[in-house]
Design a protein around this motif. Structure first.
Motif, mmCIF file in Angstrom:
data_model
loop_
_atom_site.group_PDB
_atom_site.id
_atom_site.type_symbol
_atom_site.label_atom_id
_atom_site.label_comp_id
_atom_site.label_asym_id
_atom_site.label_seq_id
_atom_site.Cartn_x
_atom_site.Cartn_y
_atom_site.Cartn_z
ATOM 1 N N LEU A 70 -56.196 54.731 36.368
ATOM 2 C CA LEU A 70 -56.797 54.473 37.679
ATOM 3 C C LEU A 70 -55.756 54.056 38.722
ATOM 4 O O LEU A 70 -56.067 53.979 39.907
ATOM 5 N N LEU A 71 -54.523 53.795 38.280
ATOM 6 C CA LEU A 71 -53.458 53.420 39.212
ATOM 7 C C LEU A 71 -52.811 54.624 39.892
ATOM 8 O O LEU A 71 -52.077 54.462 40.856
ATOM 9 N N VAL A 72 -53.076 55.815 39.381
ATOM 10 C CA VAL A 72 -52.367 56.993 39.881
ATOM 11 C C VAL A 72 -52.725 57.286 41.334
ATOM 12 O O VAL A 72 -51.833 57.431 42.185
ATOM 13 N N TRP A 73 -54.005 57.386 41.662
ATOM 14 C CA TRP A 73 -54.386 57.755 43.028
ATOM 15 C C TRP A 73 -54.068 56.682 44.059
ATOM 16 O O TRP A 73 -53.554 57.007 45.138
ATOM 17 N N LEU A 104 -50.255 54.951 48.328
ATOM 18 C CA LEU A 104 -49.246 53.992 48.778
ATOM 19 C C LEU A 104 -47.908 54.682 49.000
ATOM 20 O O LEU A 104 -47.219 54.406 49.998
ATOM 21 N N ALA A 105 -47.540 55.580 48.093
ATOM 22 C CA ALA A 105 -46.289 56.328 48.254
ATOM 23 C C ALA A 105 -46.342 57.199 49.506
ATOM 24 O O ALA A 105 -45.363 57.288 50.255
ATOM 25 N N LEU A 106 -47.473 57.826 49.748
ATOM 26 C CA LEU A 106 -47.628 58.659 50.937
ATOM 27 C C LEU A 106 -47.554 57.811 52.211
ATOM 28 O O LEU A 106 -46.937 58.221 53.202
ATOM 29 N N ALA A 107 -48.144 56.631 52.182
ATOM 30 C CA ALA A 107 -48.072 55.733 53.338
ATOM 31 C C ALA A 107 -46.622 55.324 53.609
ATOM 32 O O ALA A 107 -46.196 55.230 54.772
ATOM 33 N N ALA A 134 -40.817 50.316 54.620
ATOM 34 C CA ALA A 134 -41.517 51.556 54.264
ATOM 35 C C ALA A 134 -40.974 52.122 52.954
ATOM 36 O O ALA A 134 -41.736 52.630 52.120
ATOM 37 N N LEU A 135 -39.673 52.025 52.750
ATOM 38 C CA LEU A 135 -39.072 52.483 51.504
ATOM 39 C C LEU A 135 -39.570 51.649 50.330
ATOM 40 O O LEU A 135 -39.846 52.180 49.251
ATOM 41 N N GLY A 136 -39.709 50.349 50.532
ATOM 42 C CA GLY A 136 -40.244 49.487 49.483
ATOM 43 C C GLY A 136 -41.681 49.821 49.136
ATOM 44 O O GLY A 136 -42.054 49.864 47.956
ATOM 45 N N VAL A 137 -42.502 50.072 50.149
ATOM 46 C CA VAL A 137 -43.894 50.446 49.916
ATOM 47 C C VAL A 137 -43.961 51.754 49.141
ATOM 48 O O VAL A 137 -44.737 51.902 48.185
ATOM 49 N N SER A 138 -43.119 52.698 49.519
ATOM 50 C CA SER A 138 -43.090 53.981 48.831
ATOM 51 C C SER A 138 -42.642 53.810 47.378
ATOM 52 O O SER A 138 -43.204 54.439 46.476
ATOM 53 N N ALA A 139 -41.659 52.975 47.144
ATOM 54 C CA ALA A 139 -41.180 52.744 45.775
ATOM 55 C C ALA A 139 -42.245 52.071 44.917
ATOM 56 O O ALA A 139 -42.416 52.416 43.738
ATOM 57 N N ILE A 140 -42.972 51.127 45.491
ATOM 58 C CA ILE A 140 -44.051 50.472 44.740
ATOM 59 C C ILE A 140 -45.136 51.492 44.396
ATOM 60 O O ILE A 140 -45.667 51.506 43.284
ATOM 61 N N GLY A 141 -45.465 52.360 45.348
ATOM 62 C CA GLY A 141 -46.451 53.399 45.086
ATOM 63 C C GLY A 141 -46.017 54.338 43.980
ATOM 64 O O GLY A 141 -46.802 54.681 43.090
ATOM 65 N N ILE A 195 -46.468 54.211 36.134
ATOM 66 C CA ILE A 195 -47.147 53.337 35.166
ATOM 67 C C ILE A 195 -48.491 53.927 34.779
ATOM 68 O O ILE A 195 -48.870 53.950 33.599
ATOM 69 N N GLY A 196 -49.219 54.415 35.757
ATOM 70 C CA GLY A 196 -50.516 55.013 35.476
ATOM 71 C C GLY A 196 -50.422 56.244 34.592
ATOM 72 O O GLY A 196 -51.252 56.458 33.719
ATOM 73 N N LEU A 197 -49.382 57.053 34.814
ATOM 74 C CA LEU A 197 -49.236 58.258 34.006
ATOM 75 C C LEU A 197 -48.733 57.955 32.603
ATOM 76 O O LEU A 197 -49.187 58.572 31.623
ATOM 77 N N LEU A 198 -47.816 57.025 32.485
ATOM 78 C CA LEU A 198 -47.252 56.730 31.170
ATOM 79 C C LEU A 198 -48.178 55.912 30.290
ATOM 80 O O LEU A 198 -48.268 56.148 29.076
#
Length: 80
Positions: free
Chosen positions: A12-15, A20-23, A62-69, A75-78
């Motif tokens: 459920l973390l993927v979307w 967040l990465a897109l933002a 913005a780079l930090g937000v993207s990295a967290i996303g 994490i969601g995929l693995l």
């Protein structure tokens, strides 16, 4: 017999992570646009330096937000 688990579904973390990465990417592009606009406006050196410093801070955020996303997506995929 049916097996039930109370484990959290980390897929459920993927979307939300993708959003967040897109933002973050949108924020980076907004910083680039703002700097290009200021550069084309022909600001004096002192104002340009102040604007670049401000945009540098926003760009790092913005780079930090993207990295967290992206981390949430991984994490969601693995683990999901």
């Amino acid at each position: 017999m049916e097996q039930t688990t109370n484990a959290l579904d980390l897929s459920l973390l993927v979307w939300p992570g993708a959003a967040l990465a897109l933002a973050g990417v949108v924020g980076i592009l907004a910083c680039v646009r703002s700097v290009m606009k200021a550069r084309n406006a022909g600001l004096p050196d002192a104002e340009m330096v102040a604007h670049m410093q401000k945009m540098g801070a926003w760009n790092m955020a913005a780079l930090g937000v993207s990295a967290i996303g992206l981390a949430l997506v991984v994490i969601g995929l693995l683990l999901g």
